[in-house]
Scaffold this motif. Structure first.
Motif, PDB file in Angstrom:
ATOM      1  N   UNK A 115       0.856  -1.180   0.000  1.00 22.08           N
ATOM      2  CA  UNK A 115       0.000   0.000   0.000  1.00 22.08           C
ATOM      3  C   UNK A 115       0.891   1.228   0.000  1.00 22.08           C
ATOM      4  N   UNK A 116       0.599   2.223  -0.845  1.00 17.83           N
ATOM      5  CA  UNK A 116       1.403   3.447  -0.834  1.00 17.83           C
ATOM      6  C   UNK A 116       1.029   4.411   0.273  1.00 17.83           C
ATOM      7  N   UNK A 117      -0.055   4.134   0.987  1.00 20.66           N
ATOM      8  CA  UNK A 117      -0.540   5.054   2.016  1.00 20.66           C
ATOM      9  C   UNK A 117       0.450   5.135   3.175  1.00 20.66           C
ATOM     10  N   UNK A 118       0.481   6.273   3.821  1.00 18.62           N
ATOM     11  CA  UNK A 118       1.327   6.466   4.995  1.00 18.62           C
ATOM     12  C   UNK A 118       0.450   6.599   6.232  1.00 18.62           C
ATOM     13  N   UNK A 119       1.005   6.223   7.360  1.00 18.43           N
ATOM     14  CA  UNK A 119       0.289   6.293   8.627  1.00 18.43           C
ATOM     15  C   UNK A 119       0.460   7.679   9.228  1.00 18.43           C
ATOM     16  N   UNK A 120      -0.677   8.313   9.590  1.00 14.56           N
ATOM     17  CA  UNK A 120      -0.621   9.657  10.168  1.00 14.56           C
ATOM     18  C   UNK A 120      -0.942   9.666  11.659  1.00 14.56           C
ATOM     19  N   UNK A 121      -1.482   8.578  12.174  1.00 13.88           N
ATOM     20  CA  UNK A 121      -1.893   8.526  13.581  1.00 13.88           C
ATOM     21  C   UNK A 121      -1.488   7.179  14.169  1.00 13.88           C
ATOM     22  N   UNK A 122      -1.608   7.060  15.470  1.00 20.97           N
ATOM     23  CA  UNK A 122      -1.355   5.792  16.146  1.00 20.97           C
ATOM     24  C   UNK A 122      -2.217   4.691  15.526  1.00 20.97           C
ATOM     25  N   UNK A 123      -1.620   3.509  15.368  1.00 25.56           N
ATOM     26  CA  UNK A 123      -2.386   2.383  14.831  1.00 25.56           C
ATOM     27  C   UNK A 123      -3.589   2.079  15.718  1.00 25.56           C
ATOM     28  N   UNK A 124      -4.772   2.046  15.137  1.00 29.72           N
ATOM     29  CA  UNK A 124      -5.976   1.726  15.905  1.00 29.72           C
ATOM     30  C   UNK A 124      -6.143   0.216  16.067  1.00 29.72           C
ATOM     31  N   UNK A 125      -5.514  -0.533  15.197  1.00 27.30           N
ATOM     32  CA  UNK A 125      -5.449  -1.986  15.321  1.00 27.30           C
ATOM     33  C   UNK A 125      -3.973  -2.361  15.316  1.00 27.30           C
ATOM     34  N   UNK A 126      -3.540  -3.115  16.323  1.00 26.68           N
ATOM     35  CA  UNK A 126      -2.130  -3.493  16.370  1.00 26.68           C
ATOM     36  C   UNK A 126      -1.985  -4.941  16.817  1.00 26.68           C
ATOM     37  N   UNK A 127      -0.779  -5.467  16.670  1.00 20.49           N
ATOM     38  CA  UNK A 127      -0.479  -6.849  17.027  1.00 20.49           C
ATOM     39  C   UNK A 127       0.270  -6.899  18.351  1.00 20.49           C
ATOM     40  N   UNK A 128       0.021  -7.954  19.109  1.00 17.37           N
ATOM     41  CA  UNK A 128       0.801  -8.278  20.303  1.00 17.37           C
ATOM     42  C   UNK A 128       1.547  -9.579  20.035  1.00 17.37           C
TER      43      UNK A 128
END
Length: 244
Positions: A173-186
């Motif tokens: 994906x060419x998109x960049x992240x602008x905020x904290x991940x709302x879904x993340x892995x542990x």
């Protein structure tokens, strides 16, 4: 020494309500809840909902792909999810794709895949999908983080199947992240392994420390080489938020 994927964690305004949607959507019960988290247990990992005050502001970089076992099953799953409160979503996928893109009641994107041989009998979730600028490089880092192996890849995707349940997949994906991940892995160390040693190993593999305001907690927050936050839990903890 190797950590393993333990949870997919979803920020939620109403964790119990959102967990209720996903419990009904996936046909599995809520396995644990308290004021800090609500868990839905799946083969290979838990889907964990935690309370946050911040609203969703951008498309998630991590989402679930749901499996179907036939064309009729695909249509039935979509219809049932819409009745449960999901909505159709346009993320630029175009009309030609064979899967259906939906959002849950808090706007988190997910896909219902058409029948695919590689997901036959896998369970309700086919894959945990992570957007990536360099899908193969990300897959190689997460192979180190989860103890999985990159088994299939193409020009813009790579797949790490689990021993049971969903694959972990990286899609360009060419998109960049602008905020904290709302879904993340542990990820969690194996029994008998040392959390600090595993954190050091992941830092050497390309992770960096991350501060998301977590304060004094028993898990360690890192970011992967593309800046996606994830947590390294303590081994043998029964609750990821308390570290018991």
């Amino acid at each position: 020494m190797a950590t393993r994927l333990d949870n997919v964690v979803v920020d939620a305004a109403d964790p119990l309500a959102l967990a209720g949607f996903w419990s009904a959507a996936l046909g599995v019960p809520i396995s644990y809840h308290d004021e800090n988290e609500v868990d839905v247990g799946l083969p290979g990992f838990d889907l964990v909902f935690v309370p946050v005050a911040e609203p969703k502001v951008e498309q998630n970089r991590v989402h679930l792909d749901l499996a179907s076992q036939s064309a009729d099953d695909h249509a039935a799953i979509v219809a049932r999810l819409l009745l449960l409160g999901a909505e159709h979503a346009d993320i630029g996928q175009g009309p030609e794709v064979p899967w259906v893109v939906l959002t849950d009641p808090e706007g988190n994107e997910f896909c219902v895949l058409e029948y695919r041989d590689e997901y036959s009998g896998i369970g309700p979730v086919a894959a945990v999908v992570v957007a990536a600028h360099d899908s193969l490089a990300q897959a190689r880092f997460w192979a180190e983080a989860t103890g999985r192996t990159v088994t299939r890849s193409g020009p813009d995707w790579a797949s790490l199947p689990g021993e049971t349940g969903a694959s972990l997949e990286f899609v360009h994906s060419p998109a960049t992240r602008a905020a904290k991940n709302r879904v993340h892995l542990d990820v969690r160390p194996r029994p008998g392994d040392d959390q600090g040693s595993d954190v050091a190993r992941l830092l050497a593999a390309g992770a960096v420390p991350a501060d998301i305001g977590q304060g004094d907690v028993p898990w360690t927050v890192l970011a992967d080489p593309e800046g996606n936050q994830f947590c390294v839990l303590r081994p043998a903890a029964t609750s990821i938020r308390t570290g018991d």
